[in-house]
Write an enzyme that holds these catalytic residues in place. Structure first.
Site, mmCIF file in Angstrom:
data_model
loop_
_atom_site.group_PDB
_atom_site.id
_atom_site.type_symbol
_atom_site.label_atom_id
_atom_site.label_comp_id
_atom_site.label_asym_id
_atom_site.label_seq_id
_atom_site.Cartn_x
_atom_site.Cartn_y
_atom_site.Cartn_z
ATOM 1 N N GLY A 31 0.799 -1.216 0.000
ATOM 2 C CA GLY A 31 0.000 0.000 0.000
ATOM 3 C C GLY A 31 0.833 1.268 0.000
ATOM 4 O O GLY A 31 2.032 1.244 -0.233
ATOM 5 N N HIS A 34 2.379 4.427 -5.165
ATOM 6 C CA HIS A 34 2.970 5.521 -5.938
ATOM 7 C C HIS A 34 3.164 5.054 -7.382
ATOM 8 O O HIS A 34 2.710 3.952 -7.743
ATOM 9 C CB HIS A 34 4.288 5.972 -5.296
ATOM 10 C CG HIS A 34 5.226 4.825 -4.997
ATOM 11 N ND1 HIS A 34 5.799 4.058 -5.984
ATOM 12 C CD2 HIS A 34 5.660 4.298 -3.819
ATOM 13 C CE1 HIS A 34 6.563 3.130 -5.448
ATOM 14 N NE2 HIS A 34 6.498 3.248 -4.126
ATOM 15 N N HIS A 37 4.387 1.410 -8.012
ATOM 16 C CA HIS A 37 3.327 0.402 -7.943
ATOM 17 C C HIS A 37 2.423 0.494 -9.172
ATOM 18 O O HIS A 37 2.014 -0.515 -9.738
ATOM 19 C CB HIS A 37 2.458 0.618 -6.705
ATOM 20 C CG HIS A 37 3.184 0.532 -5.396
ATOM 21 N ND1 HIS A 37 3.447 1.640 -4.624
ATOM 22 C CD2 HIS A 37 3.695 -0.517 -4.720
ATOM 23 C CE1 HIS A 37 4.070 1.267 -3.515
ATOM 24 N NE2 HIS A 37 4.251 -0.031 -3.542
ATOM 25 N N GLN A 61 7.071 -9.958 7.901
ATOM 26 C CA GLN A 61 8.324 -9.621 7.213
ATOM 27 C C GLN A 61 9.060 -8.455 7.875
ATOM 28 O O GLN A 61 10.084 -8.007 7.370
ATOM 29 C CB GLN A 61 8.079 -9.361 5.727
ATOM 30 C CG GLN A 61 7.322 -8.100 5.406
ATOM 31 C CD GLN A 61 6.937 -8.030 3.937
ATOM 32 O OE1 GLN A 61 6.123 -8.812 3.464
ATOM 33 N NE2 GLN A 61 7.527 -7.100 3.195
ATOM 34 N N GLY A 147 8.534 -5.565 -8.667
ATOM 35 C CA GLY A 147 9.457 -4.534 -9.137
ATOM 36 C C GLY A 147 10.912 -4.942 -8.940
ATOM 37 O O GLY A 147 11.256 -5.575 -7.935
ATOM 38 N N ASP A 150 13.024 -4.008 -5.643
ATOM 39 C CA ASP A 150 13.372 -4.997 -4.614
ATOM 40 C C ASP A 150 13.953 -6.210 -5.339
ATOM 41 O O ASP A 150 13.304 -7.254 -5.464
ATOM 42 C CB ASP A 150 12.124 -5.368 -3.816
ATOM 43 C CG ASP A 150 11.534 -4.152 -3.122
ATOM 44 O OD1 ASP A 150 11.973 -3.827 -2.013
ATOM 45 O OD2 ASP A 150 10.652 -3.490 -3.725
ATOM 46 N N ILE A 176 10.988 2.577 -11.141
ATOM 47 C CA ILE A 176 10.474 3.917 -11.464
ATOM 48 C C ILE A 176 11.106 4.911 -10.485
ATOM 49 O O ILE A 176 11.143 4.666 -9.278
ATOM 50 C CB ILE A 176 8.934 3.964 -11.362
ATOM 51 C CG1 ILE A 176 8.304 2.891 -12.257
ATOM 52 C CG2 ILE A 176 8.407 5.353 -11.701
ATOM 53 C CD1 ILE A 176 8.585 3.024 -13.736
HETATM 54 P P1 AMP Z 1 5.940 -2.542 -1.578
HETATM 55 O O1 AMP Z 1 4.585 -1.948 -1.443
HETATM 56 O O2 AMP Z 1 7.056 -1.617 -1.224
HETATM 57 O O3 AMP Z 1 6.038 -3.901 -0.909
HETATM 58 O O4 AMP Z 1 6.143 -2.827 -3.129
HETATM 59 C C1 AMP Z 1 5.211 -3.606 -3.848
HETATM 60 C C2 AMP Z 1 5.783 -3.907 -5.204
HETATM 61 O O5 AMP Z 1 6.036 -2.691 -5.902
HETATM 62 C C3 AMP Z 1 7.129 -4.651 -5.129
HETATM 63 O O6 AMP Z 1 7.166 -5.649 -6.150
HETATM 64 C C4 AMP Z 1 8.126 -3.560 -5.380
HETATM 65 O O7 AMP Z 1 9.340 -4.019 -5.938
HETATM 66 C C5 AMP Z 1 7.370 -2.677 -6.362
HETATM 67 N N1 AMP Z 1 7.930 -1.326 -6.352
HETATM 68 C C6 AMP Z 1 8.087 -0.502 -5.280
HETATM 69 N N2 AMP Z 1 8.701 0.644 -5.639
HETATM 70 C C7 AMP Z 1 8.952 0.536 -6.964
HETATM 71 C C8 AMP Z 1 9.577 1.386 -7.916
HETATM 72 N N3 AMP Z 1 10.085 2.574 -7.587
HETATM 73 N N4 AMP Z 1 9.657 0.966 -9.202
HETATM 74 C C9 AMP Z 1 9.162 -0.246 -9.560
HETATM 75 N N5 AMP Z 1 8.557 -1.100 -8.697
HETATM 76 C C10 AMP Z 1 8.452 -0.715 -7.424
#
Ligand code: AMP
Length: 283
Positions: A31, A34, A37, A61, A147, A150, A176
């Site tokens: 959540g 941005h 996501h 986690q 993404g 990570d 991104i």
């Molecule tokens: P998170 O909400 O941080 O767990 O991220 C959810 C998904 O969005 C994960 O697969 C992240 O790698 C991806 N993600 C987060 N930030 C970015 C970004 N700046 N560019 C591309 N993917 C992203």
């Protein structure tokens, strides 16, 4: 677009879609969405008939001294972004829905998870593998989107899908960034103005490391030194790690002979940020 809080609701909806012969994509998130996501959701919408976005800050986690409680949350904004991007369903469960009383089963990977972020976050990938396995079992998607931001997580999930025969296509998506190069992250909101300016040091340092590799440097220690020196030139930064690892198995390399992941984790003030690039030897 629907918002489901229970596993049963998701299963019922997916069953319906399957009856209609529709394909399903899944975008797992924590959540506070941005553009990063959104890029995953956009791709999923292009490649599937229906898209499920999970919004779940997964307690398993986070380590005991990490930011589970303070992690930013904004469900109204997240719903608006998902709806505008064309998602069909948000799965937004309570922790008690995902982890029933007496929960005791975990997915623990014995390779890939010990280095990089696994060093400072020893239980992190066990929590990630467990929650992603559960999401895969609940949603049963054709494809799931992660993404490269990570990168270790992406490699771990690909390996888990192979090991456990999930039969789900894992789609990796590019990082991104903000205009000044900072990788977009929900945690960027923790930075004050001075820290926000300092945080650009991660992408600047990686750019210098990449340029060295592109101009033929193959000694990993030398490339790591270039990246390290640049990060250390920023007084608000404190390095957690600077690593160059084989992109296939995440093992550290001395000479760059194959595709490598160059990854960094850096504290800017109290906020731990990560960034990386993948260097393809043949491009
Ligand atoms: P998170 O909400 O941080 O767990 O991220 C959810 C998904 O969005 C994960 O697969 C992240 O790698 C991806 N993600 C987060 N930030 C970015 C970004 N700046 N560019 C591309 N993917 C992203």
């Amino acid at each position: 677009m629907k918002i489901a809080g229970t596993v049963a609701e998701v299963r019922e909806q997916v069953k319906q879609w399957r009856k209609e012969g529709l394909t399903v994509g899944l975008v797992p998130t924590m959540g506070f969405l941005h553009e990063g996501h959104k890029s995953l959701i956009d791709r999923a919408v292009k490649e599937n008939d229906r898209v499920v976005v999970s919004v779940f800050v997964n307690p398993t986690q986070f380590g005991p001294n990490e930011d589970f409680e303070s992690y930013p949350r904004d469900m109204d904004k997240d719903s608006a972004l998902c709806e505008a991007a064309g998602a069909s369903l948000i799965f937004h469960p309570e922790p008690s829905e995902m982890y029933l009383d007496g929960y005791s089963t975990f997915v623990d990977m014995s390779t890939l998870t010990g280095g990089l972020c696994g060093k400072t976050r020893p239980i992190h990938f066990r929590g990630v593998c467990t929650v992603v396995s559960k999401l895969f079992n609940i949603v049963t998607p054709d494809r799931a989107y992660f993404g490269q931001k990570d990168a270790q997580q992406l490699a771990v999930i690909r390996h888990m899908v192979r090991d456990l025969n999930f039969g789900i296509e894992i789609v990796g998506c590019p990082i991104i960034r903000e205009e000044d190069g900072l990788a977009k992250s929900s945690r960027n909101t923790y930075l004050n103005a001075e820290e926000r300016a300092a945080a650009t040091i991660l992408s600047k340092a990686l750019k210098e490391g990449k340029a060295a590799l592109e101009s033929g440097e193959r000694d990993a220690a030398k490339v790591k030194q270039i990246v390290t020196d640049k990060i250390n030139s920023e007084k608000l930064s404190k390095i957690d790690y600077v690593e160059i690892v084989d992109w296939n198995n995440l093992e550290p390399v001395e000479k760059v002979m194959d595709d490598v992941l160059c990854a960094v984790a850096v504290y800017i003030g109290k906020t731990r940020l990560i960034d990386n690039f993948i260097f393809s030897i043949n491009s």
